[in-house]
Design a protein around this motif. Structure first.
Motif, PDB file in Angstrom:
ATOM      1  N   ASP A   1      14.209  -3.904  13.720  1.00  0.00           N
ATOM      2  CA  ASP A   1      15.516  -3.142  13.256  1.00  0.00           C
ATOM      3  C   ASP A   1      15.078  -1.621  12.195  1.00  0.00           C
ATOM      4  O   ASP A   1      15.980  -1.046  12.019  1.00  0.00           O
ATOM      5  CB  ASP A   1      16.615  -3.600  12.752  1.00  0.00           C
ATOM      6  N   GLY A   2      13.877  -1.947  11.786  1.00  0.00           N
ATOM      7  CA  GLY A   2      13.425  -0.613  10.983  1.00  0.00           C
ATOM      8  C   GLY A   2      13.755  -0.766   9.868  1.00  0.00           C
ATOM      9  O   GLY A   2      13.429  -0.024   8.700  1.00  0.00           O
ATOM     10  N   LYS A   3      14.608  -1.896   9.187  1.00  0.00           N
ATOM     11  CA  LYS A   3      15.020  -1.927   7.832  1.00  0.00           C
ATOM     12  C   LYS A   3      14.297  -2.518   6.878  1.00  0.00           C
ATOM     13  O   LYS A   3      14.355  -2.480   5.597  1.00  0.00           O
ATOM     14  CB  LYS A   3      16.447  -2.599   7.982  1.00  0.00           C
ATOM     15  N   THR A   4      13.200  -2.918   7.419  1.00  0.00           N
ATOM     16  CA  THR A   4      12.256  -3.472   6.507  1.00  0.00           C
ATOM     17  C   THR A   4      10.763  -3.179   6.600  1.00  0.00           C
ATOM     18  O   THR A   4      10.345  -3.205   7.867  1.00  0.00           O
ATOM     19  CB  THR A   4      12.111  -5.266   6.629  1.00  0.00           C
ATOM     20  N   VAL A   5      10.167  -2.493   5.486  1.00  0.00           N
ATOM     21  CA  VAL A   5       8.903  -1.940   5.682  1.00  0.00           C
ATOM     22  C   VAL A   5       7.986  -2.564   4.764  1.00  0.00           C
ATOM     23  O   VAL A   5       8.356  -2.426   3.480  1.00  0.00           O
ATOM     24  CB  VAL A   5       9.011  -0.364   5.765  1.00  0.00           C
ATOM     25  N   THR A   6       7.028  -3.276   5.005  1.00  0.00           N
ATOM     26  CA  THR A   6       6.054  -4.011   4.211  1.00  0.00           C
ATOM     27  C   THR A   6       4.746  -3.231   4.112  1.00  0.00           C
ATOM     28  O   THR A   6       4.137  -3.133   5.089  1.00  0.00           O
ATOM     29  CB  THR A   6       6.044  -5.371   4.563  1.00  0.00           C
ATOM     30  N   ARG A   7       4.689  -2.473   2.889  1.00  0.00           N
ATOM     31  CA  ARG A   7       3.341  -1.751   2.683  1.00  0.00           C
ATOM     32  C   ARG A   7       2.284  -2.781   2.284  1.00  0.00           C
ATOM     33  O   ARG A   7       2.400  -3.458   1.472  1.00  0.00           O
ATOM     34  CB  ARG A   7       3.559  -0.464   1.871  1.00  0.00           C
ATOM     35  N   SER A   8       0.855  -2.368   2.801  1.00  0.00           N
ATOM     36  CA  SER A   8      -0.107  -3.326   2.209  1.00  0.00           C
ATOM     37  C   SER A   8      -0.613  -2.841   1.007  1.00  0.00           C
ATOM     38  O   SER A   8      -0.324  -1.695   0.394  1.00  0.00           O
ATOM     39  CB  SER A   8      -1.438  -3.128   3.113  1.00  0.00           C
ATOM     40  N   SER A   9      -1.216  -3.832   0.318  1.00  0.00           N
ATOM     41  CA  SER A   9      -1.558  -3.555  -1.122  1.00  0.00           C
ATOM     42  C   SER A   9      -2.574  -2.501  -1.256  1.00  0.00           C
ATOM     43  O   SER A   9      -3.343  -2.270  -0.178  1.00  0.00           O
ATOM     44  CB  SER A   9      -2.122  -4.734  -1.472  1.00  0.00           C
ATOM     45  N   VAL A  10      -2.821  -1.922  -2.476  1.00  0.00           N
ATOM     46  CA  VAL A  10      -3.743  -0.770  -2.672  1.00  0.00           C
ATOM     47  C   VAL A  10      -5.309  -1.373  -2.158  1.00  0.00           C
ATOM     48  O   VAL A  10      -5.499  -2.499  -2.423  1.00  0.00           O
ATOM     49  CB  VAL A  10      -3.706  -0.609  -4.290  1.00  0.00           C
TER      50      VAL A  10
END
Length: 166
Positions: free
Chosen positions: A30-39
């Protein structure tokens, strides 16, 4: 991209749109959750698949998105410094200040921002403007923003002119 999406579920002419993510752990369906990878783990490419349906006719459209890895503290400070702006009242500008200033206390990337003025008799540290008396001349002051994210610190200075009272 770095933040959640707003994905339409209906088209302009009443069609329905269903979404599927190629990597729902990075971008939910649904696009409501975006999980970015760690540095240091790199950006992640995700394909969103839109199935557009009207009556018994369907079509598919693909959208390729790059989810940016999280920023380092230094990158957060640099980005917040670059985006930093003073909010002016009404028609005020840096060259002609007559009313309270809006001085942000947190940057878009979470950096804490503390403001100092070179002349607090003209502008208090929270942006309150005390205009000079009529006939005493306009006053130039420097507002300095100290931008902090964990152990990383940087500054940005703004020169403004406070107009004397008429």
């Amino acid at each position: 991209m770095t933040a959640k999406l707003t994905l339409p579920t209906t088209g302009a002419y009443g069609s329905t749109i269903a979404w599927v993510s190629s990597s729902p752990t990075v971008i939910s369906n649904d696009g409501k959750t975006v999980t970015r990878s760690s540095v240091g783990q790199g950006d992640v490419t995700v394909t969103l698949i839109a199935t557009i349906t009207s009556n018994s006719v369907s079509d598919v459209k693909l959208f390729t998105l790059v989810v940016k890895q999280q920023l380092t503290d230094a990158q957060k400070v640099a980005a917040d410094k670059a985006a930093l702006q003073i909010g002016y009242s009404g028609t005020d500008t840096a060259a002609s200040v007559t009313a309270k200033l809006a001085l942000p206390s947190v940057g878009a990337n979470g950096s804490i921002i503390v403001w100092y003025c070179s002349n607090t008799t003209v502008i208090a540290n929270r942006g309150t403007v005390i205009r000079p008396a009529a006939g005493t001349s306009d006053k130039k002051v420097t507002l300095t923003a100290i931008i902090v994210n964990n152990a990383v610190v940087n500054t940005r200075a703004f020169t403004i002119t406070v107009k004397q009272l008429p």
